[in-house]
Design an enzyme around this catalytic site. Structure first.
Site, short mmCIF file in Angstrom:
data_model
loop_
_atom_site.label_atom_id
_atom_site.label_comp_id
_atom_site.label_asym_id
_atom_site.label_seq_id
_atom_site.Cartn_x
_atom_site.Cartn_y
_atom_site.Cartn_z
N GLU A 55 53.03 -42.54 14.98
CA GLU A 55 51.98 -41.52 14.83
C GLU A 55 51.08 -41.46 16.06
O GLU A 55 50.70 -40.37 16.50
CB GLU A 55 51.17 -41.80 13.55
CG GLU A 55 51.99 -41.55 12.29
CD GLU A 55 51.38 -42.12 11.02
OE1 GLU A 55 50.24 -42.63 11.06
OE2 GLU A 55 52.06 -42.07 9.97
N TYR A 87 54.56 -35.79 9.19
CA TYR A 87 54.87 -35.93 7.76
C TYR A 87 56.36 -35.84 7.44
O TYR A 87 56.73 -35.55 6.30
CB TYR A 87 54.07 -34.90 6.97
CG TYR A 87 52.60 -35.25 6.85
CD1 TYR A 87 52.18 -36.45 6.26
CD2 TYR A 87 51.60 -34.39 7.32
CE1 TYR A 87 50.84 -36.79 6.15
CE2 TYR A 87 50.25 -34.72 7.21
CZ TYR A 87 49.88 -35.92 6.63
OH TYR A 87 48.54 -36.24 6.50
N LYS A 112 40.95 -35.45 8.39
CA LYS A 112 41.73 -34.25 8.12
C LYS A 112 40.82 -33.01 8.11
O LYS A 112 39.59 -33.15 8.09
CB LYS A 112 42.45 -34.42 6.77
CG LYS A 112 43.52 -35.54 6.77
CD LYS A 112 44.14 -35.65 5.38
CE LYS A 112 45.26 -36.68 5.33
NZ LYS A 112 45.81 -36.79 3.95
N ASN A 143 42.30 -35.24 0.66
CA ASN A 143 41.71 -36.58 0.57
C ASN A 143 41.08 -37.06 1.87
O ASN A 143 40.95 -38.25 2.11
CB ASN A 143 42.70 -37.59 -0.02
CG ASN A 143 43.99 -37.68 0.79
OD1 ASN A 143 44.04 -37.22 1.93
ND2 ASN A 143 45.00 -38.30 0.23
N HIS A 155 43.43 -39.69 6.98
CA HIS A 155 44.78 -40.24 7.07
C HIS A 155 44.72 -41.58 7.77
O HIS A 155 43.95 -41.77 8.71
CB HIS A 155 45.70 -39.31 7.89
CG HIS A 155 47.00 -39.99 8.26
ND1 HIS A 155 48.07 -40.03 7.40
CD2 HIS A 155 47.36 -40.72 9.36
CE1 HIS A 155 49.05 -40.74 7.97
NE2 HIS A 155 48.64 -41.16 9.15
P1 DAT Z 1 48.52 -41.68 2.07
O1 DAT Z 1 47.82 -40.53 2.77
O2 DAT Z 1 47.60 -42.40 1.12
O3 DAT Z 1 49.24 -42.59 3.01
P2 DAT Z 1 51.13 -40.57 1.40
O4 DAT Z 1 51.58 -40.98 2.76
O5 DAT Z 1 51.94 -40.99 0.23
O6 DAT Z 1 49.62 -41.01 1.11
O7 DAT Z 1 51.05 -38.98 1.35
C1 DAT Z 1 50.54 -38.24 2.45
C2 DAT Z 1 49.62 -37.18 1.93
O8 DAT Z 1 50.35 -36.26 1.13
C3 DAT Z 1 48.51 -37.70 1.03
O9 DAT Z 1 47.38 -38.11 1.74
C4 DAT Z 1 48.22 -36.53 0.15
C5 DAT Z 1 49.56 -35.84 0.01
N1 DAT Z 1 50.26 -36.24 -1.22
C6 DAT Z 1 50.86 -37.44 -1.48
N2 DAT Z 1 51.40 -37.46 -2.70
C7 DAT Z 1 51.15 -36.25 -3.24
C8 DAT Z 1 51.47 -35.63 -4.48
N3 DAT Z 1 52.16 -36.26 -5.44
N4 DAT Z 1 51.05 -34.36 -4.68
C9 DAT Z 1 50.36 -33.68 -3.74
N5 DAT Z 1 50.02 -34.20 -2.54
C10 DAT Z 1 50.42 -35.45 -2.29
MG MG Z 2 50.89 -42.17 4.28
#
Ligand code: DAT
Ligand code: MG
Length: 156
Positions: A129, A52, A12, A115, A118
């Site tokens: 994706e 997303y 990212k 973080n 991805h």
């Molecule tokens: P991952 O990236 O571990 O698959 P995800 O698909 O649930 O996690 O979410 C996509 C991204 O969105 C994640 O990397 C960081 C952000 N995100 C997820 N949950 C969040 C939250 N509660 N508050 C803020 N950002 C969040």
């Molecule tokens: Mg995810």
């Protein structure tokens, strides 16, 4: 059951800006996964929304869409045995404090919003994706690497 899978991984914008591209690629290579697609690009608003879409309506959605467009990403396709779960294990949990030490997110991220990396979470999302970021003509799967040696051995 053994499964040869493809997955979509991206460094990212925060990971690119912090100079972590090589470090992140190294960790997937070390595991024995096969790199079959790689490019740096600026994510467009359309790509961000497709990527997303599952999070649309959540409180963090707008910030997530803005963040993924805040600089170039390094988009990758990796292939190998149980590659989806394996890559997510190497990445660590979404929240850095819940990620195991030794994972990318525990080692390099401070907060869940930034973080660093991805990774797809299922075969369906992986193929969806990959199609957002790659044309199949850009996938280079015609070479042998460790991942294929491992899978060949399992087939004996
Ligand atoms: P991952 O990236 O571990 O698959 P995800 O698909 O649930 O996690 O979410 C996509 C991204 O969105 C994640 O990397 C960081 C952000 N995100 C997820 N949950 C969040 C939250 N509660 N508050 C803020 N950002 C969040
Ligand atoms: Mg995810």
């Amino acid at each position: 059951m053994q499964r040869e899978q493809r997955t979509f991984i991206a460094v990212k914008p925060d990971g690119v800006k912090r100079g972590l591209v090589g470090e992140i690629i190294k960790r997937f290579e070390n595991r024995g996964f096969k790199l079959i697609g790689l490019k740096m690009l600026d994510v467009t608003p359309e790509m961000a929304e497709r990527h997303y879409g599952e999070h649309k309506g959540k409180p963090f959605y707008d910030r997530l869409i803005e963040y993924i467009q805040s600089g170039p990403i390094v988009a990758m396709v990796w292939k190998g045995y149980d590659c989806i779960a394996g890559c997510r294990q190497i990445m660590g949990a979404t929240r850095p404090l819940e990620a195991q030490v030794g994972t990318i997110r525990a080692d390099f991220a401070l907060v869940k919003e930034y973080n660093v990396v991805h990774g797809s979470d299922s075969e369906e999302s992986a193929e969806r994706e990959i199609a957002i970021y790659f044309d199949e003509k850009e996938i280079c799967d015609e070479y042998d690497n460790m991942a294929e040696i491992v899978i060949e051995k399992l087939d004996d």
